[in-house]
Design a protein around this motif. Structure first.
Motif, PDB file in Angstrom:
ATOM      1  N   GLY A  65       0.904  -1.009  -0.141  1.00 21.71           N
ATOM      2  CA  GLY A  65      -0.026   0.038  -0.010  1.00 21.71           C
ATOM      3  C   GLY A  65       0.856   1.163   0.093  1.00 21.71           C
ATOM      4  N   GLU A  79      -9.185   7.263  -7.006  1.00 19.12           N
ATOM      5  CA  GLU A  79      -9.280   5.769  -7.099  1.00 19.12           C
ATOM      6  C   GLU A  79     -10.194   5.496  -8.329  1.00 19.12           C
ATOM      7  N   ASN A  94      -4.364   7.771   2.488  1.00 22.06           N
ATOM      8  CA  ASN A  94      -3.965   6.397   2.800  1.00 22.06           C
ATOM      9  C   ASN A  94      -4.275   5.440   1.853  1.00 22.06           C
ATOM     10  N   PRO A  96      -5.032   1.927   0.419  1.00 23.43           N
ATOM     11  CA  PRO A  96      -4.725   0.451   0.777  1.00 23.43           C
ATOM     12  C   PRO A  96      -4.023  -0.284  -0.155  1.00 23.43           C
ATOM     13  N   PRO A  97      -3.897  -1.682   0.224  1.00 26.67           N
ATOM     14  CA  PRO A  97      -3.355  -2.533  -1.162  1.00 26.67           C
ATOM     15  C   PRO A  97      -4.287  -2.794  -1.973  1.00 26.67           C
ATOM     16  N   GLU A  98      -3.971  -3.260  -3.267  1.00 29.34           N
ATOM     17  CA  GLU A  98      -4.915  -3.580  -4.166  1.00 29.34           C
ATOM     18  C   GLU A  98      -5.973  -2.505  -4.651  1.00 29.34           C
ATOM     19  N   VAL A  99      -5.984  -1.221  -4.361  1.00 29.87           N
ATOM     20  CA  VAL A  99      -6.825  -0.032  -4.648  1.00 29.87           C
ATOM     21  C   VAL A  99      -6.151   0.444  -6.145  1.00 29.87           C
ATOM     22  N   VAL A 118       4.388   1.130   2.133  1.00 32.06           N
ATOM     23  CA  VAL A 118       4.012   0.290   3.336  1.00 32.06           C
ATOM     24  C   VAL A 118       4.522  -1.228   2.955  1.00 32.06           C
TER      25      VAL A 118
END
Length: 140
Positions: A65, A79, A94, A96-99, A118
């Motif tokens: 992330g 996004e 922030n 997040p992973p996979e976004v 991250v």
């Protein structure tokens, strides 16, 4: 590079040196971008400076992330499937992973952020397509 405009847009100058032109990843940016790796261990932290109108391609941070700390100028973060968010100094994003997302400068301003990766076992980045110029040009 218009150094005087950059200094004015970034609030009188960059907090950290802007580093070198980001030629290694130039294919993932629509224009002029600069990279200064502040540290790589234990967490990757980079200063990323975008010339006016420069954005990066959509991309995904797998497993890890990313956190963006905006240090100057005006920019955008979006996004996939959501409206773009305008960014300015002091904003924190922030991711997040996979976004799937993109970020970069407004059309009329330099833009700078710290990018914090991250850490995660097996983390990687996947670069994808660019936002269309028509969609970018609609951002005000």
């Amino acid at each position: 590079m218009d150094v005087e405009k950059m200094k004015a847009d970034l609030g009188g100058g960059a907090v950290f040196p802007i580093g070198q032109e980001n030629t290694a990843f130039a294919q993932y940016f629509t224009g002029e971008c600069y990279l200064n790796m502040l540290t790589t261990q234990p967490v990757g932290v980079a200063v990323v400076t975008f010339a006016p109108g420069t954005i990066n391609a959509f991309h995904v941070h797998h497993k890890g992330g990313q956190i963006l700390l905006v240090t100057g100028g005006k920019g955008w973060y979006q996004e996939e499937g959501k409206p773009a968010q305008q960014l300015q100094a002091g904003d924190v994003v922030n991711i997040p992973p996979e976004v799937k997302h993109w970020h970069g400068a407004a059309c009329d301003s330099w833009f700078q952020h710290l990018a914090i990766e991250v850490p995660a076992e097996g983390a990687s980045n996947e670069w994808l397509e660019f936002l269309s110029k028509d969609e970018y040009d609609k951002l005000k």
